[in-house]
Every structure is written in structure tokens, then in C-alpha cells.
Design a protein around this motif. Structure first.
Motif, short mmCIF file in Angstrom:
data_model
loop_
_atom_site.label_atom_id
_atom_site.label_comp_id
_atom_site.label_asym_id
_atom_site.label_seq_id
_atom_site.Cartn_x
_atom_site.Cartn_y
_atom_site.Cartn_z
N ILE A 151 6.30 6.24 15.15
CA ILE A 151 4.92 6.02 14.73
C ILE A 151 4.78 5.30 13.47
O ILE A 151 3.71 4.91 13.21
N THR A 152 5.94 5.22 12.58
CA THR A 152 5.76 4.30 11.57
C THR A 152 6.77 3.38 11.08
O THR A 152 8.03 4.12 11.29
N ASP A 153 6.64 2.42 10.38
CA ASP A 153 7.91 1.68 9.68
C ASP A 153 7.76 1.78 8.35
O ASP A 153 8.58 1.38 7.67
N ALA A 154 6.91 2.55 7.73
CA ALA A 154 6.72 2.86 6.40
C ALA A 154 8.06 3.55 5.66
O ALA A 154 8.81 4.34 6.53
N ARG A 155 8.24 3.43 4.45
CA ARG A 155 9.38 4.08 3.76
C ARG A 155 8.68 5.46 3.71
O ARG A 155 7.56 5.62 3.12
N THR A 193 0.82 -1.23 -0.04
CA THR A 193 -0.05 -0.17 -0.10
C THR A 193 0.95 1.22 0.20
O THR A 193 1.79 1.28 0.63
N VAL A 194 0.55 2.09 -0.87
CA VAL A 194 1.15 3.61 -0.96
C VAL A 194 0.21 4.45 -0.44
O VAL A 194 -0.98 4.50 -1.09
N GLU A 222 -0.55 5.89 9.15
CA GLU A 222 -0.15 4.69 9.74
C GLU A 222 -1.27 3.95 10.23
O GLU A 222 -1.68 2.80 9.95
N ASP A 223 -1.93 4.46 11.31
CA ASP A 223 -3.09 3.77 11.86
C ASP A 223 -4.26 3.56 11.03
O ASP A 223 -5.05 2.44 11.08
N THR A 224 -4.49 4.19 9.93
CA THR A 224 -5.61 3.93 9.19
C THR A 224 -5.50 3.06 8.01
O THR A 224 -6.26 2.28 7.59
N ASP A 255 3.06 0.82 3.22
CA ASP A 255 4.52 0.33 3.03
C ASP A 255 5.43 1.62 2.65
O ASP A 255 6.46 1.60 3.09
N VAL A 256 4.53 2.42 2.03
CA VAL A 256 5.45 3.62 1.42
C VAL A 256 4.48 4.80 1.74
O VAL A 256 3.18 4.89 1.33
N MET A 257 4.82 5.97 2.33
CA MET A 257 4.21 7.11 2.37
C MET A 257 5.06 8.17 1.25
O MET A 257 6.25 8.46 1.56
N VAL A 258 4.32 8.85 0.43
CA VAL A 258 4.73 9.78 -0.54
C VAL A 258 4.06 11.08 -0.39
O VAL A 258 3.15 11.50 -0.18
N ASN A 259 5.00 12.11 -0.18
CA ASN A 259 4.91 13.59 -0.32
C ASN A 259 5.24 14.03 -1.52
O ASN A 259 6.61 14.22 -1.83
#
Ligand code: ARG
Length: 583
Positions: A365-369, A127-128, A333-335, A339-343
Motif C-alpha cells: 500500500i505504500t513505498d514510503a519509508r 514530504t513527511v 499514502e493516497d492523500t 516519502d517518509v511516514m513517521v510515528n
């Protein structure tokens, strides 16, 4: 010899040929160099067709004599039917050549997949969440917002095609002290009818007026702050006024998003996080990540000491941009557990995002990249800037000009189209050219926008690709008229170099898309499409299609069909650039 476990038909389900090659080499490695199993298997795309379709330099990295290593590996690979040959070249490269028969057969797979060709499951199960566009309420979109909108929109499509589950968010700038100032200014000098009629310019005027007046009378700053405090505390009148401004601005932004064919799944602006900051602040204090700084502010000192500490809360209790962004990361993260958060944000915020990501890491607060997808500057030397700030151009004006100029091209190229068709094509070409000008560049380089380049019919531009697509469409239309009811017997084969040069590009489309997703780089797709369009021109100039005899005629028509699909799908991934049937 290792057993070749990949049967020919498996390609229907495994579209990434590169992975198949990697697998073949991996098996050979296991047999000949067991201690090297697990090492990376690099695979490149040779620029010259004589060096094959894929090249692997692994033999150079195994120690010993590279050519001997390559020979050992080659002997251990059982060549599948879909490869014509594997050769050792230069110091020990392994070059892989796709078989003409495979290329011929693959055309039918492309045709069958149709609008889905290009999709793959490379990132399936992942998920991104993305944040793009994010203009500021009550202000016009700046160039950086336009770039973010266009790049974000393309990435969202590319991610989905590569198998990601995508959540498209938009972190609207709808909170902060500036709204206190605006509320004050509106009450003092505002005119409801004028704001309703032309919301953003009127609101901007009020904002500018506030600053002019505050220079003469600094007490205005305090009044602005007081209004924001009331807003934060839930004062009904201020809330109502703020909401009105947000709604009016959003309606204006919507028009632009619609015209650019941009959509979001959620629009959680900064105000959405208003009630989600306190828990983060408490968590940070409890974990010792946030400490009291000089003069009573709450700060997060960073491990990387080249960066200044991040300020989390001012001494007067006011929260900041960063505080809200941290709450956003936690909420994402909670919602969605991405796996990846992109701005997708301007390079000007590089330091800010480095700080933000480090604080988020310290908080755990997150493990996401976390990926700050940044972009360079775009300048419009031919355009007068519309405000005194200088970095704002009105997107509407640029779009209108693009469409107008495209219309002139259409009039010249195809005067016989109906008026309605001309209008539709001009809109597709004008807006497409604009998007493509942004997306075909390496994101991080600065770009100078000039109309000649953007609308060129013979360069790396949207109109050039659209024109190739329209030409393919016209060939297919004629063929359809001529051979109604004709069935493809599968007997025809592409043999000419110009045909095979084009055919060999097409199966690589899904891997180009996956690579664009991996590196957040829509320009990989643009470069690839430009290669396809050029190979198509060369093919069409050298090889007869409609005039050819059967069964070759059908094989060549299949090539045209598959090319048309790749061009249309590729343009679609570049933010929904349309591919008209006629131009
Ligand atoms: N609205 C901000 C601006 O115009 C950009 C927001 C970027 N996104 C974020 N998560 N901070 O500068």
C-alpha cells in the motif's frame, strides 16, 4: 588539476559546506581514481579544532598505500578561497580548515538570514507525514504521550527547516471497545455536571469503576461490548455521548498543546478510519495476505517467523488497533504521497510497529519509508505518581512546578525585572527546561528527570543556553545605545583563537539541522548548541567586545549577533524553546 567550479559566492545558495567538501573530493576522485567514482565519501567533524573543520578518511578505503592515495587526492584538489588549507594527517586523513576570512564573511550571511538561518533545501521536494502526541480520549496523557508530544513537535520543526513539506497528524486514541464500557459506565454511574467540570479525571474514574465492578460481575464486559457495537452501528444516542466525550477530552488536550506551543495540521484519530477498514480487509484477502486463522479470526502471517501473525479481525467481526493503523497508512499514502511516514511512539510498541510495517509492505500500500521513531523511558523519582497505574503523572503539575522553580531562579538572578517580565521569563525558562530535558537526550536511552539537572544554569540545560542568549542580547543592547548610527565598514577581522573557535561552529548549523532531520535526532541540535554556548562563554571571558577598538569591535559584535541568532533558532527547533532577551 580539476577546475574549481564552486565560486565563493555560491555559498549564499549552498549552505551545506559539507556537501561542497564532498564535491571537491568527488572531483579529485574522478580524476585520480576513476574506477572508484560513486563510492561513498565519508566526512566527519573532528572533535579537536587542530584537526580542522571537516575530515575525510576516504584515502584509507581505496586500497594500496593510504598516505599516497591522500597525496594524490590532495594534489588534484584545487583549494578554494574559503578553505585556509587542506592537510594530510595520521594514516591518510584529509583535514579541511575553513579560512578565517570566510568565517568572518559568513557572519554577515548569518545576520542577513536572521530567523531563517539554519534552514536548507536538503530534503526539498520530499514530504513527511508525522503522527505524534496521540493521547487516548477520556484518559490523562501518560508520560509516553508527553514524550511523543515534545519529540514530535521538535521533529516537525526540524523537518520543515531541512526542506521537507511536513504534514503534522495526531492519531488520537478515540475508538475501540473501551468506549462501549465508558458509555455503559456513564449511564450507570455518571454525573454530567462533574464530568463537565473536570472531564478527564471524572471519565477516568468511571472507567476504573467499570473495571472494579466487572471483576465482581463479569457480565458487564458483554454489556460494554454491546454498547460499542451499537456505537459502531451508528446508534444516535451512543454516538452523541461518544462525541461529547471526545470533544471534552480534546479541549483538555488542546490546553496542553497550546501551553507547549504544539500544533497539528490534522487530527485524524482512530475513529476517522472506521469506514476505511473494509476496503483494506478486502484487498488483503484478495491478495492472499490475510487468511483465516484458528477459531475464525482473520490474520496476516508474517515472513519473519520470529514475529507472531498480526490479527486483523477477531472472530466476532471486531476490528483492531492494527486494522485501523493499516487504513491510516493507506490514507496517508493516497492523500499526501509521502516519502517518509513517521510515528513517534513509545518503545513498548516496537514489535507492533514491526508487524504493522511488514503487513503494509506485503499489501503493497505504500513505498514510503516507515519510521517508528521510538524513545526510552523517563522516570520522575522526585514526583509522586498520581494514579494507581503508576505510569501517569499530570503534565500540568510538572509544568507548574517547572515554572515555579524557574521563577525562583529569575528572582535570584535578576531581581530588578518587573513582575510581568519575571512571570514571562519564568514561563519560558520552566517550559523550555522541560522540553530541553527530553530533547537533549539520545532518544532511546532511559532518562531520570531531576530538577537540579533540568534547571542547572551551568550544565547542558535550556536555562544555560537561554542565559547565553540573554547575555548576547544584553551586549548588543548596550552597543546599540552607544553607537547609534554606526555603520559596519567590513574592515574588522576576528583573529583571536577564542573568537575563531566560536566563529567556526556557526556555519555548521544548517548541516546539524539536516543531520538531525536525517536521523530523527533533535539531540544533535542540543549538543551543538551546548558547544556554541560554551565557545561563546570562553570568547566572552577572553576577548573584550564593548571595550574593544574599531574595527575589531564591530567584527566581534557581528560574532555576538550571529551567535545570538544561532542560539535562538536552535532553541526554536527544539520544540519552540523561547530565548528571552533578559533573564
Ligand atoms: N494512542 C496510542 C497509545 O496511547 C498510541 C498511538 C500511536 N500511533 C499509532 N499510529 N499507532 O498507545
Amino acid at each position: 588539476m580539476v577546475r574549481n567550479i564552486i565560486c565563493y559566492n555560491a555559498f549564499q545558495h549552498m549552505k551545506i559546506i559539507k556537501n561542497q567538501i564532498e564535491h571537491l573530493i568527488g572531483e579529485a576522485l574522478r580524476q585520480e581514481f576513476p574506477d572508484k567514482v560513486g563510492s561513498e565519501i565519508p566526512i566527519d567533524y573532528p572533535t579537536e579544532a587542530i584537526h580542522g573543520d571537516y575530515a575525510c578518511p576516504i584515502a584509507l578505503k581505496l586500497g594500496g598505500n593510504p598516505r599516497e592515495n591522500a597525496q594524490k587526492l590532495l594534489a588534484a584538489i584545487q583549494k578554494p578561497d574559503w578553505l585556509e588549507k587542506i592537510e594530510i594527517a595520521g594514516p591518510g586523513f584529509l583535514n579541511f580548515y575553513l579560512a578565517p576570512q570566510f568565517l568572518n564573511d559568513f557572519l554577515r550571511e548569518i545576520i542577513q538570514a536572521g530567523e531563517h538561518f539554519g534552514e536548507s533545501d536538503v530534503f526539498a521536494g520530499k514530504t513527511v507525514v508525522t503522527d505524534s502526541s496521540h493521547p487516548n480520549v477520556a484518559k490523562p496523557m501518560g508520560i509516553h504521550h508527553i514524550l511523543s508530544t515534545i519529540i514530535g513537535n521538535s521533529l516537525n520543526r526540524i523537518f520543515a527547516a531541512a526542506g521537507y513539506k511536513v504534514v503534522r497528524d495526531n492519531y488520537l486514541g478515540d475508538w475501540g471497545t473501551q468506549f462501549g464500557k465508558l458509555i455503559y459506565a456513564y449511564r450507570e454511574w455518571g454525573d454530567e455536571a462533574a464530568v463537565k467540570k473536570d472531564p478527564i479525571p471524572e471519565l477516568l474514574k468511571l472507567y476504573v469503576k467499570f473495571h472494579d465492578e466487572a471483576e465482581k460481575d463479569p457480565s458487564l464486559e458483554d454489556r460494554g461490548r454491546a454498547e460499542f457495537k451499537k456505537l459502531e452501528e451508528g446508534d444516535a444516542e451512543n454516538r452523541e455521548l461518544w462525541q461529547w466525550v471526545v470533544d471534552l477530552s480534546k479541549a483538555e488536550f488542546e490546553k496542553i498543546w497550546r501551553r507547549l506551543d504544539v500544533e497539528f495540521d490534522v487530527i485524524h484519530g482512530e475513529s476517522f478510519y472506521e469506514d476505511k477498514m473494509q476496503p483494506i480487509i478486502e484487498e488483503g484477502i484478495a491478495k492472499g495476505v490475510f487468511v483465516e486463522g484458528e477459531r475464525g479470526a482473520l490474520i496476516a502471517p508474517l515472513q519473519d517467523e520470529s514475529m507472531p501473525p498480526a490479527i486483523i479481525r477477531k472472530a466476532d467481526g471486531a476490528t483492531l488497533y492494527a486494522t485501523r493503523d493499516l487504513a491510516r497508512i493507506k490514507y496517508w499514502e493516497d492523500t499526501w504521497h509521502p516519502d517518509v511516514m513517521v510515528n513517534v511512539v513509545d518503545v513498548a510498541q516496537e514489535l507492533y510497529f514491526r508487524q504493522l510495517v511488514e503487513v503494509a509492505q506485503m499489501l503493497g500500500i505504500t513505498d514510503a519509508r516507515n519510521e517508528h521513531v521510538q524513545f526510552g523511558r523517563m522516570s520522575f523519582p522526585e514526583k509522586k505518581m498520581s494514579t494507581r497505574k503508576g505510569n501517569i503523572i499530570l503534565l500540568e503539575e510538572v509544568i507548574d512546578e517547572a515554572v515555579e522553580r524557574a521563577r525562583a531562579i529569575v528572582e535570584e538572578k535578576n531581581p530588578n525585572l518587573s513582575d510581568a517580565q519575571k512571570t514571562a521569563v519564568a514561563e519560558a525558562v520552566g517550559i523550555g527546561a522541560l522540553k530541553y530535558a527530553v530533547l537533549s537526550q539520545n532518544r532511546t536511552t532511559n532518562v531520570t528527570f531531576t530538577w537540579d539537572k533540568v534547571l542547572a544554569l551551568d550544565g547542558n540545560s535550556a536555562p544555560y543556553l537561554q542565559y547565553a542568549h540573554a547575555r548576547a542580547s544584553s551586549i548588543l543592547r548596550k552597543a546599540e545605545e552607544e553607537d547609534a548610527g554606526f555603520a559596519d565598514t567590513g574592515a574588522g577581522q576576528l583573529q583571536e583563537a577564542a573568537s575563531l573557535n566560536l566563529a567556526r561552529l556557526l556555519p555548521k548549523f544548517p548541516e546539524v539541522v539536516a543531520r538531525a532531520a536525517e536521523f530523527f535526532a533533535p539531540n544533535y541540535i542540543a549538543t551543538y548548541l551546548f558547544d556554541v554556548a560554551r565557545a561563546f562563554s570562553a570568547f566572552y571571558a577572553e576577548v573584550p567586545v564593548l571595550q574593544a577598538e574599531e574595527p575589531e569591535r564591530t567584527a566581534r559584535l557581528n560574532l555576538v549577533k550571529a551567535t545570538k541568532i544561532v542560539l535562538a533558532n536552535g532553541l526554536g527547533l527544539l520544540g519552540g524553546v523561547q530565548a528571552p532577551e533578559e533573564m
